[in-house]
Motif scaffolding. Structure first.
Motif, PDB file in Angstrom:
ATOM      1  N   ARG A  91       0.851  -1.190   0.000  1.00  0.00           N
ATOM      2  CA  ARG A  91       0.000   0.000   0.000  1.00  0.00           C
ATOM      3  C   ARG A  91       0.887   1.240   0.000  1.00  0.00           C
ATOM      4  O   ARG A  91       1.887   1.295   0.721  1.00  0.00           O
ATOM      5  N   GLU A  93       0.974   5.769  -0.265  1.00  0.00           N
ATOM      6  CA  GLU A  93       0.270   7.041  -0.155  1.00  0.00           C
ATOM      7  C   GLU A  93       0.666   7.891  -1.355  1.00  0.00           C
ATOM      8  O   GLU A  93       1.849   8.079  -1.636  1.00  0.00           O
ATOM      9  N   SER A  95       0.836  11.481  -3.196  1.00  0.00           N
ATOM     10  CA  SER A  95       0.850  12.905  -2.852  1.00  0.00           C
ATOM     11  C   SER A  95      -0.320  13.631  -3.500  1.00  0.00           C
ATOM     12  O   SER A  95      -0.606  13.454  -4.683  1.00  0.00           O
TER      13      SER A  95
END
Length: 478
Positions: A91, A93, A95
């Motif tokens: 997984r 993140e 931006s």
């Protein structure tokens, strides 16, 4: 239902995968970037048929950008398990910062995750499922953005990115999307349709749905033509890179981390800019715009080869361009701030209750403190009494700014900041990121500068054993 006879699409896909497989060592494992879309589903299915499930590893990146991301993860894992293929997912993140393209941020996060998963599993080959339509769209996008040759070269069939451990291979690059869809239909594959692929607010989707269909009507062979353009651009870029490597031989300093200001400015603008682009790629930087590079070269010429670049105002990829004592280099930070006078990044403090150890390994610093017996009688003066090393716990710390030390043996000599001492000895910023050795709260030793004599006792037993401390980077450890 699996067809009983080979079809043209089946043959083309298997031949493409078989060719890429033939270039690998026998039994080498292959990681397949597996999003679950039709392209990567075809690639994984064909790889299992040609190489065998035991050699394949399906890697999935969960971006979390869609409400269906969890369902896609479950689908991909089930697809791989049905074929007996090891599956891994990570997984990430993405931006959402202002001014940052979501497409670009997601792509960067995806490749970082894929590289990490390959490295952790010691897999040296990563297969990607891009095809001829993707290549044509990439060339068009780069043309519309005014990209240079490196951009027009688009996607290479095979390449190893800087600082990466896995070679990226695109076995399907010369096949059309329609051929992959035909294969998937004949094999009755189930795949994911990402709803974002229909959103024409994204430039690539706009080309795919609104531009390339019109091109196909009026210029049926446009995909082949654009592929040839990419190949010609790649060939020309290789020649430019060869020239840049020749220029690096004369301009490179400190193993490529800096350039000679004199050597860089001796080239005409075209050659100097080519060298700067190549140099930045070797450092792992994303490509800079022509305008930014042109501005950088203009400023470097204005300050002159002998000048200090305190007025340089060039920022890129979280770094600032600096000019110092005839060298040009990139330093982490912003050009509006003073040049680096503290460590580039804080590291965890390490401690050692010294009991005569000869080495102290510091993995986070990628180096080792060596404690060697000193021969004072032979003139070995930059040494420390063994009792000083035992009087308090030793600690290795990052610079925080403002540290001072006295290198002179004269008791009345003033202490000086590490900043001034580094500058006086001409030590560039990228070499100043070293561990400071403390005994208790006293700064005892600084690599490249030596012993802090202010931390030594005034009265020393001449018969006491003394120790010389040496800092060795990993590269220098036998």
């Amino acid at each position: 239902m699996t067809p009983t006879a080979e079809t043209p699409a089946d043959r083309l896909v298997l031949e493409a995968v078989g060719f890429s497989l033939s270039t690998l060592p026998a039994n080498a494992r292959i990681a397949i970037a597996f999003s679950g879309g039709v392209d990567s589903s075809v690639l994984l299915d064909a790889a299992v048929r040609v190489a065998g499930a035991s050699r394949c590893l399906a890697l999935h990146v969960h971006h979390g950008l869609s409400a269906h991301a969890d369902a896609w993860l479950a689908h991909c894992e089930a697809f791989a398990r049905e074929r007996g293929v090891e599956f891994a997912a990570e997984r990430v993140e993405v931006s959402r910062d202002a001014g940052v393209s979501v497409e670009a941020a997601a792509r960067d996060a995806r490749y970082r995750a894929l590289e990490d998963m390959c490295a952790s599993r010691d897999v040296a080959t990563l297969w990607l499922a891009q095809h001829a339509d993707d290549q044509a769209e990439t060339v068009l996008l780069q043309l519309l953005r005014g990209a240079g040759l490196a951009g027009l070269a688009a996607m290479a069939p095979e390449y190893l990115p800087a600082n990466a451990s896995a070679t990226r291979v695109r076995p399907l690059l010369h096949l059309l999307r329609a051929q992959l869809e035909q294969y998937a239909g004949e094999r009755a594959l189930q795949w994911i349709d990402d709803e974002s692929n229909a959103d024409t607010r994204y430039a690539r989707n706009a080309l795919r749905h609104e531009v390339t269909p019109a091109l196909a009507v009026h210029f049926p062979g446009f995909r082949d033509a654009l592929a040839r353009t990419a190949a010609h651009a790649a060939s020309a870029q290789r020649l430019l890179d060869a020239l840049a490597r020749i220029d690096m031989e004369s301009a490179s300093r400190d193993e490529g981390r800096a350039l000679s200001h004199d050597a860089l400015l001796a080239f005409d603008d075209d050659r100097a800019l080519n060298l700067m682009r190549y140099w930045m790629r070797t450092l792992g930087f994303v490509a800079a715009s022509s305008a930014r590079l042109g501005d950088a070269l203009r400023q470097l010429r204005e300050i002159g080869a002998a000048g200090e670049g305190h007025g340089l105002r060039i920022d890129h990829a979280g770094h600032a361009l600096r000019s110092y004592r005839g060298l040009v280099y990139w330093e982490a930070g912003d050009s509006n701030e003073p040049a680096d006078e503290t460590a580039l990044a804080a590291r965890a403090i390490s401690e050692l209750a010294w009991q005569g150890e000869s080495i102290w390994r510091l993995p986070q610093w990628r180096g080792t403190f060596v404690f060697a017996d000193a021969d004072v009688a032979a003139g070995d003066s930059d040494t420390i009494p063994a009792s000083v090393l035992r009087r308090a716990v030793l600690s290795a710390r990052s610079r925080s700014g403002g540290e001072r030390m006295r290198t002179s043996e004269a008791r009345n000599a003033p202490s000086r900041t590490l900043k001034n001492l580094f500058q006086e000895r001409g030590i560039p910023a990228w070499k100043r990121d070293v561990p400071l050795l403390y005994a208790g709260d006293d700064l005892l030793f600084v690599p490249l500068l030596g012993v802090n004599r202010a931390a030594l006792p005034e009265q020393v037993d001449e018969a006491e054993s003394r120790v010389r401390i040496v800092w060795r980077e990993d590269l220098l450890i036998a």
